[in-house]
Design a protein around this motif. Structure first.
Motif, PDB file in Angstrom:
ATOM      1  N   PHE A   1     -48.547 -41.543  -5.710  1.00  0.00           N
ATOM      2  CA  PHE A   1     -48.333 -42.984  -5.780  1.00  0.00           C
ATOM      3  C   PHE A   1     -47.614 -43.480  -4.526  1.00  0.00           C
ATOM      4  CE2 PHE A   1     -45.231 -46.342  -6.627  1.00  0.00           C
ATOM      5  CZ  PHE A   1     -46.045 -47.369  -7.076  1.00  0.00           C
TER       6      PHE A   1
ATOM      7  N   THR B   1     -59.416 -54.052  -5.773  1.00  0.00           N
ATOM      8  CA  THR B   1     -59.373 -52.872  -6.636  1.00  0.00           C
ATOM      9  C   THR B   1     -60.621 -52.028  -6.447  1.00  0.00           C
ATOM     10  OG1 THR B   1     -58.031 -53.997  -8.309  1.00  0.00           O
ATOM     11  CG2 THR B   1     -59.243 -52.047  -9.017  1.00  0.00           C
TER      12      THR B   1
ATOM     13  N   THR C   1     -54.658 -44.893  -5.798  1.00  0.00           N
ATOM     14  CA  THR C   1     -55.221 -46.241  -5.913  1.00  0.00           C
ATOM     15  C   THR C   1     -54.177 -47.230  -6.414  1.00  0.00           C
ATOM     16  OG1 THR C   1     -57.489 -45.472  -6.289  1.00  0.00           O
ATOM     17  CG2 THR C   1     -56.952 -47.675  -7.088  1.00  0.00           C
ATOM     18  N   VAL C   2     -53.410 -46.846  -7.420  1.00  0.00           N
ATOM     19  CA  VAL C   2     -52.372 -47.730  -7.963  1.00  0.00           C
ATOM     20  C   VAL C   2     -51.330 -48.048  -6.891  1.00  0.00           C
ATOM     21  CG1 VAL C   2     -50.477 -47.906  -9.624  1.00  0.00           C
ATOM     22  CG2 VAL C   2     -52.679 -46.998 -10.352  1.00  0.00           C
TER      23      VAL C   2
END
Length: 212
Positions: free
Chosen positions: A20, A147, A60-61
């Motif tokens: 992350f 996204t 991705t987050v």
């Protein structure tokens, strides 16, 4: 020598939080080659350091939240200051003012599609959240577009690393990243050429388009 492999070893110490954090960091550290890091993360996935889907989701987050923060910051600060900031950031990542103006122009013409595509172009992907905020892109449209773009970018390079190490066990992450960089530069130049030719053709067919 494999600096990217060493970086991934450090990320692995922190597990999902490390993934992350690296996804978030690439939004604010232009010198960090995200494609190379993602390839190295994919290579590590084959070694069972983390699951492939976990790597894609966590990075991705992180990247999404970084992009969203930049977008919201621009909306809060205002267009005048944000434009100056955008040109400054562009200079840091090697983008000229003319290239930034081109990015703004293309985003304005086809917001949703180009919000996605902008995440697939090195350097441009770093300034696109700022550009979207500057253009006043609808928040829902920005969120959905970016996204999809980030998932494609992260998934592509993590999968590339995973497949590469299956084909060539013991492959050097940094060497593979350098080869991918060369391919990316070639693809970016080709994309820019196609866009210019298309734009020139559009102006020839519809001369009034240059005034809009």
């Amino acid at each position: 020598m494999d600096p990217l492999g060493n970086l991934v070893d450090w990320i692995a110490v922190y597990g999902i939080f490390g993934l992350f954090a690296i996804g978030l960091a690439e939004r604010f550290l232009p010198a960090l080659p995200s494609y190379g890091v993602l390839v190295a993360i994919g290579i590590a996935a084959e070694d069972d350091v983390w699951a492939l889907h976990t790597a894609v989701i966590a990075t991705t987050v992180g990247s999404f939240l970084g992009a969203l923060a930049l977008y919201l910051l621009v909306r809060a600060v205002g267009k005048k200051r944000s434009a100056a900031f955008l040109y400054s950031v562009g200079g840091w990542v090697g983008l000229s003012q003319a290239r930034i103006d081109w990015t703004l122009s293309t985003l304005r013409d086809r917001e949703r599609a180009l919000t996605i595509l902008s995440q697939l172009i090195p350097t441009v992907r770093l300034i696109s959240p700022v550009a979207a905020g500057l253009l006043g892109t609808n928040t829902l449209r920005f969120v959905s577009g970016i996204t999809v773009g980030i998932v494609l970018w992260n998934g592509l390079f993590i999968a590339a690393g995973y497949v590469a190490v299956l084909a060539i066990p013991g492959i050097n992450s940094s060497a593979l990243a350098l080869k991918i960089l060369i391919l990316l530069i070639g693809a970016e130049l080709l994309t820019a050429l196609v866009w210019r030719l298309q734009r020139r053709y559009s102006l020839r067919v519809n001369p009034g388009a240059s005034e809009r």
